[in-house]
Motif scaffolding. Sequence first.
Motif, mmCIF file in Angstrom:
data_model
loop_
_atom_site.group_PDB
_atom_site.id
_atom_site.type_symbol
_atom_site.label_atom_id
_atom_site.label_comp_id
_atom_site.label_asym_id
_atom_site.label_seq_id
_atom_site.Cartn_x
_atom_site.Cartn_y
_atom_site.Cartn_z
ATOM 1 N N ARG A 212 -13.657 15.744 7.949
ATOM 2 C CA ARG A 212 -14.144 16.914 8.682
ATOM 3 C C ARG A 212 -13.661 16.913 10.125
ATOM 4 O O ARG A 212 -13.177 17.935 10.633
ATOM 5 C CB ARG A 212 -15.679 16.934 8.633
ATOM 6 C CG ARG A 212 -16.330 17.965 9.539
ATOM 7 C CD ARG A 212 -17.831 18.025 9.338
ATOM 8 N NE ARG A 212 -18.497 16.757 9.488
ATOM 9 C CZ ARG A 212 -18.784 16.203 10.666
ATOM 10 N NH1 ARG A 212 -18.423 16.795 11.790
ATOM 11 N NH2 ARG A 212 -19.420 15.042 10.723
ATOM 12 N N VAL B 256 -9.886 17.714 10.539
ATOM 13 C CA VAL B 256 -9.595 19.139 10.376
ATOM 14 C C VAL B 256 -10.084 19.926 11.590
ATOM 15 O O VAL B 256 -9.365 20.776 12.128
ATOM 16 C CB VAL B 256 -10.228 19.682 9.082
ATOM 17 C CG1 VAL B 256 -10.058 21.193 8.997
ATOM 18 C CG2 VAL B 256 -9.603 19.014 7.859
ATOM 19 N N TRP C 195 -5.225 19.830 10.843
ATOM 20 C CA TRP C 195 -4.507 19.182 9.740
ATOM 21 C C TRP C 195 -5.507 18.498 8.812
ATOM 22 O O TRP C 195 -6.461 17.879 9.264
ATOM 23 C CB TRP C 195 -3.528 18.137 10.269
ATOM 24 C CG TRP C 195 -2.328 18.703 10.970
ATOM 25 C CD1 TRP C 195 -2.249 19.102 12.274
ATOM 26 C CD2 TRP C 195 -1.048 18.925 10.404
ATOM 27 N NE1 TRP C 195 -0.994 19.570 12.565
ATOM 28 C CE2 TRP C 195 -0.216 19.474 11.430
ATOM 29 C CE3 TRP C 195 -0.484 18.726 9.140
ATOM 30 C CZ2 TRP C 195 1.112 19.805 11.230
ATOM 31 C CZ3 TRP C 195 0.846 19.058 8.934
ATOM 32 C CH2 TRP C 195 1.629 19.593 9.967
ATOM 33 N N ARG C 196 -5.266 18.617 7.490
ATOM 34 C CA ARG C 196 -6.135 17.982 6.498
ATOM 35 C C ARG C 196 -5.386 16.826 5.827
ATOM 36 O O ARG C 196 -4.338 17.046 5.192
ATOM 37 C CB ARG C 196 -6.563 18.987 5.424
ATOM 38 C CG ARG C 196 -7.502 18.385 4.361
ATOM 39 C CD ARG C 196 -7.793 19.386 3.253
ATOM 40 N NE ARG C 196 -8.475 20.553 3.768
ATOM 41 C CZ ARG C 196 -9.797 20.622 3.930
ATOM 42 N NH1 ARG C 196 -10.547 19.591 3.620
ATOM 43 N NH2 ARG C 196 -10.348 21.723 4.398
ATOM 44 N N LYS D 4 -1.166 21.431 7.107
ATOM 45 C CA LYS D 4 -1.735 22.269 8.155
ATOM 46 C C LYS D 4 -2.600 23.340 7.492
ATOM 47 O O LYS D 4 -2.127 24.113 6.677
ATOM 48 C CB LYS D 4 -0.623 22.909 8.978
ATOM 49 C CG LYS D 4 -1.115 23.668 10.210
ATOM 50 C CD LYS D 4 -1.621 22.701 11.281
ATOM 51 C CE LYS D 4 -2.109 23.450 12.520
ATOM 52 N NZ LYS D 4 -0.994 24.118 13.257
ATOM 53 N N VAL D 5 -3.879 23.383 7.858
ATOM 54 C CA VAL D 5 -4.800 24.330 7.238
ATOM 55 C C VAL D 5 -5.327 25.357 8.237
ATOM 56 O O VAL D 5 -6.124 26.222 7.872
ATOM 57 C CB VAL D 5 -5.986 23.583 6.587
ATOM 58 C CG1 VAL D 5 -5.513 22.727 5.430
ATOM 59 C CG2 VAL D 5 -6.742 22.738 7.618
#
Length: 262
Positions: A167, A170, A175-176, A207-208
């Motif tokens: 968590r 992100v 970034w995840r 990359k989210v």
Amino acid sequence: MGPKTTKVYETLRERLASGKYAPCDKLPSERALVEELGIGRTALRQVLARLVAEGALEVRGRSSYRVPGAVSVERPTGVEPWRIHGERDLYDNRWVKLQLWDVEPPGVKRFEHHVVRLHHVAVTAVIDDQDRVLMMWRYRFVPQQFGWELPGGIVDQGEDPADTALRETVEETGWRPKSLEHVVSYQPMVGMVDSPHEIFVGHGAEKVGEPTDLEEAGHIEWVPLADIPGLMARGELLGSGTLVALLHILAARRTQGLTAAQ
């Protein structure tokens, strides 16, 4: 333990003793062990908990078990712990608690010792396929200094530290990580401060989005691992979690290189 559970315990014990599961090896998943050994998950967890209590296994993250690393030094025996006679709060808010503990070291007159309790923290080093680590350039007002840090934050009540690590990465970077591995737990100032730190290493990331925690986010960059010793020498790596995580990665790579060269 019943006969079936005892047999599974003895099977895993024999594998550990024979070296089938070598030092630092990660055990197969609970699902794989359940299918292979023909045992229920609840019973399997009883076996694994016993092996952890005996020091034969270490827990790494959620339902992840690893064989402890091989060491040559024995644990000293006959050394007595301090006796804790009591504790009282001097100050307490959502961020920090200051206490006085009534303690008695072996052979020493008892006295009161200050203890600071801080939050449980998770820190993550995410490595990509170009040997770069995901870091943030941030300003810290207490030392009044800019420096590089890894993403991390406070473990919420009842939250799994692995979930915190994901968590916070992100929220702070956008970034995840594709995978997370727990590598070490430690206390940064063990003489007076209680602040458990959990260090995770992630491999690969997607990359989210953009960072959502604007207070924590800074300039984000993928920093080459080869630059870490130089950044350390320049005093630009802030925080014990960042240093412990990066030193762990560098030490592990050096050990792997020496093993491969032999």
